[in-house]
Motif scaffolding. Structure first.
Motif, PDB file in Angstrom:
ATOM      1  N   ILE A  67       0.850  -1.210   0.000  1.00 39.41           N
ATOM      2  CA  ILE A  67       0.000   0.000   0.000  1.00 39.41           C
ATOM      3  C   ILE A  67       0.880   1.253   0.000  1.00 39.41           C
ATOM      4  O   ILE A  67       0.605   2.226  -0.708  1.00 39.41           O
ATOM      5  CB  ILE A  67      -0.926   0.015   1.251  1.00 39.41           C
ATOM      6  CG1 ILE A  67      -2.000  -1.045   1.106  1.00 39.41           C
ATOM      7  CG2 ILE A  67      -1.584   1.380   1.467  1.00 39.41           C
ATOM      8  CD1 ILE A  67      -2.908  -0.836  -0.079  1.00 39.41           C
ATOM      9  N   ALA A  68       1.959   1.226   0.788  1.00 37.43           N
ATOM     10  CA  ALA A  68       2.869   2.380   0.843  1.00 37.43           C
ATOM     11  C   ALA A  68       3.422   2.642  -0.560  1.00 37.43           C
ATOM     12  O   ALA A  68       3.412   3.785  -1.038  1.00 37.43           O
ATOM     13  CB  ALA A  68       4.003   2.105   1.827  1.00 37.43           C
ATOM     14  N   ASP A  69       3.860   1.583  -1.255  1.00 38.57           N
ATOM     15  CA  ASP A  69       4.424   1.744  -2.598  1.00 38.57           C
ATOM     16  C   ASP A  69       3.389   2.276  -3.580  1.00 38.57           C
ATOM     17  O   ASP A  69       3.665   3.155  -4.391  1.00 38.57           O
ATOM     18  CB  ASP A  69       4.994   0.409  -3.106  1.00 38.57           C
ATOM     19  CG  ASP A  69       6.296   0.064  -2.387  1.00 38.57           C
ATOM     20  OD1 ASP A  69       6.949   0.996  -1.872  1.00 38.57           O
ATOM     21  OD2 ASP A  69       6.655  -1.132  -2.321  1.00 38.57           O
ATOM     22  N   GLU A  70       2.190   1.733  -3.468  1.00 42.73           N
ATOM     23  CA  GLU A  70       1.115   2.157  -4.366  1.00 42.73           C
ATOM     24  C   GLU A  70       0.825   3.656  -4.179  1.00 42.73           C
ATOM     25  O   GLU A  70       0.733   4.411  -5.146  1.00 42.73           O
ATOM     26  CB  GLU A  70      -0.126   1.344  -3.990  1.00 42.73           C
ATOM     27  CG  GLU A  70      -1.194   1.222  -5.028  1.00 42.73           C
ATOM     28  CD  GLU A  70      -2.295   0.323  -4.470  1.00 42.73           C
ATOM     29  OE1 GLU A  70      -3.359   0.846  -4.128  1.00 42.73           O
ATOM     30  OE2 GLU A  70      -2.065  -0.907  -4.331  1.00 42.73           O
ATOM     31  N   LEU A  71       0.717   4.087  -2.919  1.00 41.84           N
ATOM     32  CA  LEU A  71       0.414   5.500  -2.651  1.00 41.84           C
ATOM     33  C   LEU A  71       1.549   6.393  -3.151  1.00 41.84           C
ATOM     34  O   LEU A  71       1.306   7.465  -3.696  1.00 41.84           O
ATOM     35  CB  LEU A  71       0.183   5.734  -1.145  1.00 41.84           C
ATOM     36  CG  LEU A  71      -1.093   5.124  -0.562  1.00 41.84           C
ATOM     37  CD1 LEU A  71      -1.101   5.235   0.970  1.00 41.84           C
ATOM     38  CD2 LEU A  71      -2.338   5.821  -1.127  1.00 41.84           C
ATOM     39  N   LEU A  72       2.787   5.950  -2.976  1.00 40.89           N
ATOM     40  CA  LEU A  72       3.927   6.775  -3.410  1.00 40.89           C
ATOM     41  C   LEU A  72       4.052   6.779  -4.936  1.00 40.89           C
ATOM     42  O   LEU A  72       4.425   7.791  -5.522  1.00 40.89           O
ATOM     43  CB  LEU A  72       5.220   6.312  -2.736  1.00 40.89           C
ATOM     44  CG  LEU A  72       5.285   6.611  -1.232  1.00 40.89           C
ATOM     45  CD1 LEU A  72       6.583   6.090  -0.624  1.00 40.89           C
ATOM     46  CD2 LEU A  72       5.134   8.108  -0.940  1.00 40.89           C
ATOM     47  N   LYS A 303       7.260   2.438  10.505  1.00 39.35           N
ATOM     48  CA  LYS A 303       8.526   1.868  10.046  1.00 39.35           C
ATOM     49  C   LYS A 303       8.490   1.574   8.537  1.00 39.35           C
ATOM     50  O   LYS A 303       9.407   1.946   7.800  1.00 39.35           O
ATOM     51  CB  LYS A 303       8.803   0.577  10.836  1.00 39.35           C
ATOM     52  CG  LYS A 303      10.163   0.017  10.598  1.00 39.35           C
ATOM     53  CD  LYS A 303      10.450  -1.138  11.535  1.00 39.35           C
ATOM     54  CE  LYS A 303      11.756  -1.791  11.141  1.00 39.35           C
ATOM     55  NZ  LYS A 303      12.063  -2.942  11.968  1.00 39.35           N
ATOM     56  N   VAL A 304       7.414   0.935   8.102  1.00 39.16           N
ATOM     57  CA  VAL A 304       7.278   0.648   6.675  1.00 39.16           C
ATOM     58  C   VAL A 304       7.313   1.954   5.890  1.00 39.16           C
ATOM     59  O   VAL A 304       7.980   2.076   4.853  1.00 39.16           O
ATOM     60  CB  VAL A 304       5.947  -0.112   6.410  1.00 39.16           C
ATOM     61  CG1 VAL A 304       5.578  -0.074   4.941  1.00 39.16           C
ATOM     62  CG2 VAL A 304       6.038  -1.542   6.913  1.00 39.16           C
ATOM     63  N   SER A 305       6.613   2.971   6.399  1.00 39.97           N
ATOM     64  CA  SER A 305       6.523   4.252   5.681  1.00 39.97           C
ATOM     65  C   SER A 305       7.878   4.926   5.605  1.00 39.97           C
ATOM     66  O   SER A 305       8.280   5.407   4.546  1.00 39.97           O
ATOM     67  CB  SER A 305       5.522   5.182   6.372  1.00 39.97           C
ATOM     68  OG  SER A 305       4.261   4.564   6.375  1.00 39.97           O
ATOM     69  N   LEU A 306       8.594   4.974   6.719  1.00 40.51           N
ATOM     70  CA  LEU A 306       9.891   5.650   6.707  1.00 40.51           C
ATOM     71  C   LEU A 306      10.845   4.919   5.760  1.00 40.51           C
ATOM     72  O   LEU A 306      11.544   5.549   4.963  1.00 40.51           O
ATOM     73  CB  LEU A 306      10.447   5.754   8.141  1.00 40.51           C
ATOM     74  CG  LEU A 306      11.751   6.528   8.307  1.00 40.51           C
ATOM     75  CD1 LEU A 306      11.742   7.861   7.570  1.00 40.51           C
ATOM     76  CD2 LEU A 306      12.037   6.785   9.793  1.00 40.51           C
ATOM     77  N   ASN A 307      10.847   3.596   5.792  1.00 47.73           N
ATOM     78  CA  ASN A 307      11.688   2.831   4.871  1.00 47.73           C
ATOM     79  C   ASN A 307      11.317   3.121   3.415  1.00 47.73           C
ATOM     80  O   ASN A 307      12.193   3.308   2.578  1.00 47.73           O
ATOM     81  CB  ASN A 307      11.565   1.333   5.146  1.00 47.73           C
ATOM     82  CG  ASN A 307      12.645   0.842   6.109  1.00 47.73           C
ATOM     83  OD1 ASN A 307      13.815   1.200   5.978  1.00 47.73           O
ATOM     84  ND2 ASN A 307      12.249   0.056   7.095  1.00 47.73           N
ATOM     85  N   ALA A 308      10.008   3.157   3.148  1.00 43.91           N
ATOM     86  CA  ALA A 308       9.564   3.390   1.764  1.00 43.91           C
ATOM     87  C   ALA A 308      10.001   4.774   1.283  1.00 43.91           C
ATOM     88  O   ALA A 308      10.451   4.934   0.144  1.00 43.91           O
ATOM     89  CB  ALA A 308       8.036   3.248   1.674  1.00 43.91           C
ATOM     90  N   PHE A 309       9.891   5.795   2.135  1.00 47.90           N
ATOM     91  CA  PHE A 309      10.317   7.155   1.758  1.00 47.90           C
ATOM     92  C   PHE A 309      11.842   7.188   1.553  1.00 47.90           C
ATOM     93  O   PHE A 309      12.334   7.796   0.618  1.00 47.90           O
ATOM     94  CB  PHE A 309       9.913   8.179   2.840  1.00 47.90           C
ATOM     95  CG  PHE A 309       8.504   8.719   2.704  1.00 47.90           C
ATOM     96  CD1 PHE A 309       7.408   7.875   2.720  1.00 47.90           C
ATOM     97  CD2 PHE A 309       8.277  10.085   2.583  1.00 47.90           C
ATOM     98  CE1 PHE A 309       6.111   8.363   2.614  1.00 47.90           C
ATOM     99  CE2 PHE A 309       6.983  10.595   2.462  1.00 47.90           C
ATOM    100  CZ  PHE A 309       5.896   9.735   2.485  1.00 47.90           C
ATOM    101  N   LEU A 310      12.584   6.514   2.448  1.00 46.84           N
ATOM    102  CA  LEU A 310      14.051   6.527   2.354  1.00 46.84           C
ATOM    103  C   LEU A 310      14.519   5.811   1.086  1.00 46.84           C
ATOM    104  O   LEU A 310      15.474   6.232   0.434  1.00 46.84           O
ATOM    105  CB  LEU A 310      14.674   5.871   3.593  1.00 46.84           C
ATOM    106  CG  LEU A 310      14.620   6.700   4.884  1.00 46.84           C
ATOM    107  CD1 LEU A 310      14.927   5.819   6.093  1.00 46.84           C
ATOM    108  CD2 LEU A 310      15.588   7.880   4.845  1.00 46.84           C
TER     109      LEU A 310
END
Ligand code: HEM
Length: 344
Positions: A67-72, A303-310
């Protein structure tokens, strides 16, 4: 309020009840679990602890990542208003998935969740109609899961049993509603506060890109430094003398989690954002018998979100458009709008 005061109030649930004080019932209707005292709270918590397990959260993590990847992917890069594009939709989608809400129903689910929180922008009749509709919907899913179970939290709630006791129908529906209220805006605020703090610290961003072992400390220090839940209430059950103050029986006592988290006696140089502190005792998730049930889920989402942004963005900076803090409720601390410049 000092750290010690907050600690002592939260530990003393006999003299400081979680039942909604009559003065706040109109604004915040009583909720199951979080507005209960023992013995009802203990029984309910035992039953939901059985369903809200670490295993279930861990199983959800790959899905949170997708979901994080999809939103980004949808948000692109450059200046992005991350509240609308990311920090609101992610937790709502996660809770919908956890509960077993079919994908197509996500939009209506989001609408109900907003309606509950729209204390200012929606009139009471309209809000109540939305809540009734939501309860009816959860009721239908619960009935369907009773007939045939699925791999979701509603099934686990329907089946949960401790020493021959089961949850009643109204408890299951009330708990689903509590998850919406307790788990969405709080997590939105944690992620917004965290990305805003990092946008002001470009060096730290680079450091994190090279060393992901600091991620947990960033999340915990954000919970301490800019606590997403600033304060909540208790009701004094008897007259009590507290830190030199006499509190009459029946008085509303406000517990300032955020003030405790900035007490210099507990956290030296409390107004500095630092990753080298002992953060085990912060009260960002509360403490004692009402300690946040969703803490592992909120941490996993952050954690998932911060990793995805980084992974995706080499730099993060404040946007041109102004950031706006939320002012709907003084209980929470977060952003209504947070434009950030994110570059690959
Ligand atoms: C960063 C995000 C979050 C923060 C800062 C937060 C904060 C808190 C705090 C301070 C309490 C204590 C309330 C009290 O003492 O009266 C609490 C309780 C609770 N939280 Fe969270 N929460 C977060 C996310 C979540 C999530 C994701 C869920 C579930 C999906 C959740 C579910 C609950 C529940 C059910 C309780 C009541 C527990 C009880 O009364 O036994 N929270 N939370």
């Amino acid at each position: 309020m000092k750290y010690e005061d907050v600690y002592n109030v939260l530990r003393d649930h006999e003299r400081f009840s979680s039942k909604r004080h009559p003065r706040v019932v109109g604004i915040a209707p009583p909720l199951v679990l979080i507005s209960d005292d023992p013995p009802r709270h203990s029984r309910f918590r035992r039953l939901v602890n059985k369903t809200f397990t670490l295993k279930r959260i861990e199983a959800l993590t790959p899905w949170i990542t997708s979901i994080a990847d999809e939103l980004l992917d949808e948000a692109g890069h450059g200046e992005i208003e991350i509240v609308e594009r990311y920090t609101i939709p992610l937790p709502v989608k996660v809770i919908a998935r956890l509960l077993g809400i079919p994908g197509d129903d996500y939009e209506i689910f989001k609408h109900w969740s907003d309606a509950f929180l729209s204390l200012v922008s929606m009139d009471n009749d309209q809000r109540m109609a939305n809540i009734q509709e939501m309860m009816g919907y959860f009721g239908k899913i619960a009935a369907a899961r009773r007939a045939q179970g699925a791999e979701d939290l509603i099934t686990a709630l329907v089946e949960a049993e401790v020493e021959g006791e089961k949850l009643e129908e109204w408890e299951i529906l009330g708990f689903c509603m509590l998850l919406l209220i307790a788990g969405n805006e709080t997590t939105t605020n944690l992620m917004g506060n965290m990305f805003n703090l990092l946008a002001a610290r470009p060096q730290l961003w680079q450091q994190l890109r090279n060393d992901r072992s600091l991620i947990e400390s960033v999340i915990e220090e954000t919970l301490r430094y800019e606590s997403p839940v600033h304060r909540l209430g208790r009701t004094a059950t008897t007259e009590v003398e507290f830190s030199g103050v006499r509190i009459p029986a029946g008085d509303l006592v406000t517990v300032y989690f955020a003030a405790a988290n900035r007490d210099p006696a507990e956290f030296p140089d409390p107004d500095e954002f630092r990753l080298d502190r002992d953060l085990r005792n912060h009260v960002g998730f509360g403490m004692g018998i009402h300690y946040c049930l969703g803490a592992p889920l909120a941490r996993a989402e952050a954690k998932v979100s911060l990793n995805a942004f980084l992974d995706r963005f080499s730099t993060i900076k404040p946007g041109e458009a102004p950031a706006v803090r939320q002012t709907l409720t003084p209980l929470l601390f977060g952003f209504e709008r947070l434009p950030l410049v994110l570059e690959h």
